[in-house]
Design a protein around this motif. Structure first.
Motif, PDB file in Angstrom:
ATOM      1  N   ASN A 168       0.830  -1.197   0.000  1.00  0.00           N
ATOM      2  CA  ASN A 168       0.000   0.000   0.000  1.00  0.00           C
ATOM      3  C   ASN A 168       0.869   1.253   0.000  1.00  0.00           C
ATOM      4  N   HIS A 169       0.215   2.394  -0.230  1.00  0.00           N
ATOM      5  CA  HIS A 169       0.917   3.677  -0.328  1.00  0.00           C
ATOM      6  C   HIS A 169       1.045   4.370   1.022  1.00  0.00           C
ATOM      7  N   SER A 170       2.127   5.117   1.175  1.00  0.00           N
ATOM      8  CA  SER A 170       2.276   6.077   2.262  1.00  0.00           C
ATOM      9  C   SER A 170       3.098   7.239   1.731  1.00  0.00           C
ATOM     10  N   CYS A 171       2.802   8.447   2.209  1.00  0.00           N
ATOM     11  CA  CYS A 171       3.607   9.616   1.845  1.00  0.00           C
ATOM     12  C   CYS A 171       4.893   9.661   2.669  1.00  0.00           C
ATOM     13  N   LEU A 172       5.047   8.704   3.587  1.00  0.00           N
ATOM     14  CA  LEU A 172       6.284   8.507   4.339  1.00  0.00           C
ATOM     15  C   LEU A 172       6.601   7.017   4.302  1.00  0.00           C
ATOM     16  N   LEU A 196       8.308  -5.580  13.847  1.00  0.00           N
ATOM     17  CA  LEU A 196       7.472  -6.748  13.602  1.00  0.00           C
ATOM     18  C   LEU A 196       6.014  -6.318  13.473  1.00  0.00           C
ATOM     19  N   GLN A 197       5.337  -6.793  12.440  1.00  0.00           N
ATOM     20  CA  GLN A 197       3.920  -6.538  12.160  1.00  0.00           C
ATOM     21  C   GLN A 197       3.629  -5.107  11.696  1.00  0.00           C
ATOM     22  N   GLU A 198       4.655  -4.297  11.504  1.00  0.00           N
ATOM     23  CA  GLU A 198       4.445  -2.955  10.950  1.00  0.00           C
ATOM     24  C   GLU A 198       4.101  -3.086   9.469  1.00  0.00           C
ATOM     25  N   GLU A 199       3.179  -2.272   8.989  1.00  0.00           N
ATOM     26  CA  GLU A 199       2.826  -2.336   7.577  1.00  0.00           C
ATOM     27  C   GLU A 199       3.989  -1.843   6.726  1.00  0.00           C
ATOM     28  N   LEU A 200       4.238  -2.532   5.620  1.00  0.00           N
ATOM     29  CA  LEU A 200       5.274  -2.149   4.660  1.00  0.00           C
ATOM     30  C   LEU A 200       4.625  -1.333   3.545  1.00  0.00           C
ATOM     31  N   THR A 201       5.154  -0.144   3.287  1.00  0.00           N
ATOM     32  CA  THR A 201       4.531   0.758   2.325  1.00  0.00           C
ATOM     33  C   THR A 201       5.544   1.329   1.346  1.00  0.00           C
ATOM     34  N   ASP A 206       4.512  11.388  -6.388  1.00  0.00           N
ATOM     35  CA  ASP A 206       5.669  12.224  -6.058  1.00  0.00           C
ATOM     36  C   ASP A 206       5.447  12.789  -4.659  1.00  0.00           C
ATOM     37  N   ILE A 207       6.140  12.233  -3.667  1.00  0.00           N
ATOM     38  CA  ILE A 207       5.893  12.634  -2.287  1.00  0.00           C
ATOM     39  C   ILE A 207       6.604  13.924  -1.919  1.00  0.00           C
ATOM     40  N   SER A 208       7.304  14.540  -2.879  1.00  0.00           N
ATOM     41  CA  SER A 208       7.910  15.844  -2.616  1.00  0.00           C
ATOM     42  C   SER A 208       6.886  16.971  -2.761  1.00  0.00           C
ATOM     43  N   ARG A 209       5.695  16.658  -3.234  1.00  0.00           N
ATOM     44  CA  ARG A 209       4.656  17.669  -3.414  1.00  0.00           C
ATOM     45  C   ARG A 209       3.928  17.955  -2.101  1.00  0.00           C
ATOM     46  N   ARG A 210       3.193  19.068  -2.087  1.00  0.00           N
ATOM     47  CA  ARG A 210       2.379  19.425  -0.935  1.00  0.00           C
ATOM     48  C   ARG A 210       1.210  18.452  -0.799  1.00  0.00           C
ATOM     49  N   ARG A 211       0.603  18.419   0.401  1.00  0.00           N
ATOM     50  CA  ARG A 211      -0.442  17.438   0.672  1.00  0.00           C
ATOM     51  C   ARG A 211      -1.606  17.534  -0.320  1.00  0.00           C
ATOM     52  N   ASN A 212      -2.101  18.721  -0.583  1.00  0.00           N
ATOM     53  CA  ASN A 212      -3.244  18.855  -1.487  1.00  0.00           C
ATOM     54  C   ASN A 212      -2.944  18.291  -2.865  1.00  0.00           C
ATOM     55  N   SER A 213      -1.727  18.498  -3.341  1.00  0.00           N
ATOM     56  CA  SER A 213      -1.329  17.989  -4.655  1.00  0.00           C
ATOM     57  C   SER A 213      -1.224  16.474  -4.637  1.00  0.00           C
TER      58      SER A 213
END
Length: 246
Positions: A168-172, A196-201, A206-213
């Motif tokens: 799955n996606h994450s911005c981090l 352990l058991q942490e989701e892998l993302t 382009d995560i360098s963009r602002r949140r709205n973008s």
């Protein structure tokens, strides 16, 4: 030992230090397992047939996200999580030609039909972000799951990966990926220490963009609103996050 879905068979890979070694598999020592029951939770059952790559990850159901990937053990920064060959690839040239001709759906469908039955089943088990399960299309699954190979690809290609497409996606993101042209594999490594058991993302945009973008791009291309830890920041914390990305 790995199962190659596209070929519908198991393959044995020998260590590079033993190029002249011969591995004999005796029929008397092999056990034929019953066909798994895919009638319930079809997607997870199909994914369970994939190699475990050293037990570093598991493909599981994640509340609010459908299917995802979690760490099945603690993982150190830089560790290899997954190295996977594509189910099939489309080059940028043939994809653009199909788009201009209005035949991209037919192009993807033709590639799926060339797969072994197990490969076709695994492809159709992937998510289509544009349609409910009973109305999936080959193009919808492709557009949702295809992983681009970027500048590392000589042909600007994309591919379908049965395990890689489940991240799955994450911005981090805590996982980075790169296409290795010489090996024909996409490789995923830990971008930081993972519990352990942490989701892998990974990142879908382009995560360098602002949140709205970022949110607009993810909604347009993948039909979801990101709820990662970065996108859930509020007030001055959200402002600082945007400022650091500019």
């Amino acid at each position: 030992l790995r199962y190659v879905v596209a070929k519908g068979r198991w393959e044995v890979l020998l260590d590079e230090d033993l190029p002249k070694s011969t591995l004999a598999l005796k029929a008397a020592n092999l056990k034929v397992l019953a066909q798994p029951d895919l009638s319930s939770d079809r997607e997870i059952s199909l994914c369970a047939q994939l190699p475990d790559h050293g037990n570093k990850y598991q493909i599981v159901s994640i509340p609010g996200k459908g299917t995802g990937v979690v760490a099945s053990s603690a993982i150190k920064k830089g560790d290899l999580i997954l190295s996977e060959a594509p189910l099939f690839i489309l080059s940028g040239k043939e994809t653009m030609a199909a788009v201009r001709a209005g035949s991209k759906e037919a192009l993807v469908t033709s590639q799926v039909q060339r797969l072994a039955k197990s490969g076709q089943d695994a492809f159709w088990a992937l998510h289509d972000c544009r349609a409910p399960k009973e109305q999936k299309t080959a193009l919808g699954i492709w557009d949702t799951n295809a992983i681009g190979h970027g500048e590392c690809s000589l042909s600007n290609s994309e591919g379908i990966y049965l395990a890689g497409s489940r991240f799955n996606h994450s911005c981090l993101p805590n996982v980075s990926r790169v296409w290795k042209e010489v090996d024909g594999m996409v490789v995923f490594h830990a971008a930081r220490d993972i519990l352990l058991q942490e989701e892998l993302t990974i990142s879908y945009c382009d995560i360098s963009r602002r949140r709205n973008s970022r949110q607009a791009e993810l909604k347009r291309n993948f039909n979801f609103t990101c709820q990662c830890s970065v996108c859930c920041l509020v007030g001055s914390a959200q402002g600082r996050s945007d400022a650091l990305r500019e």
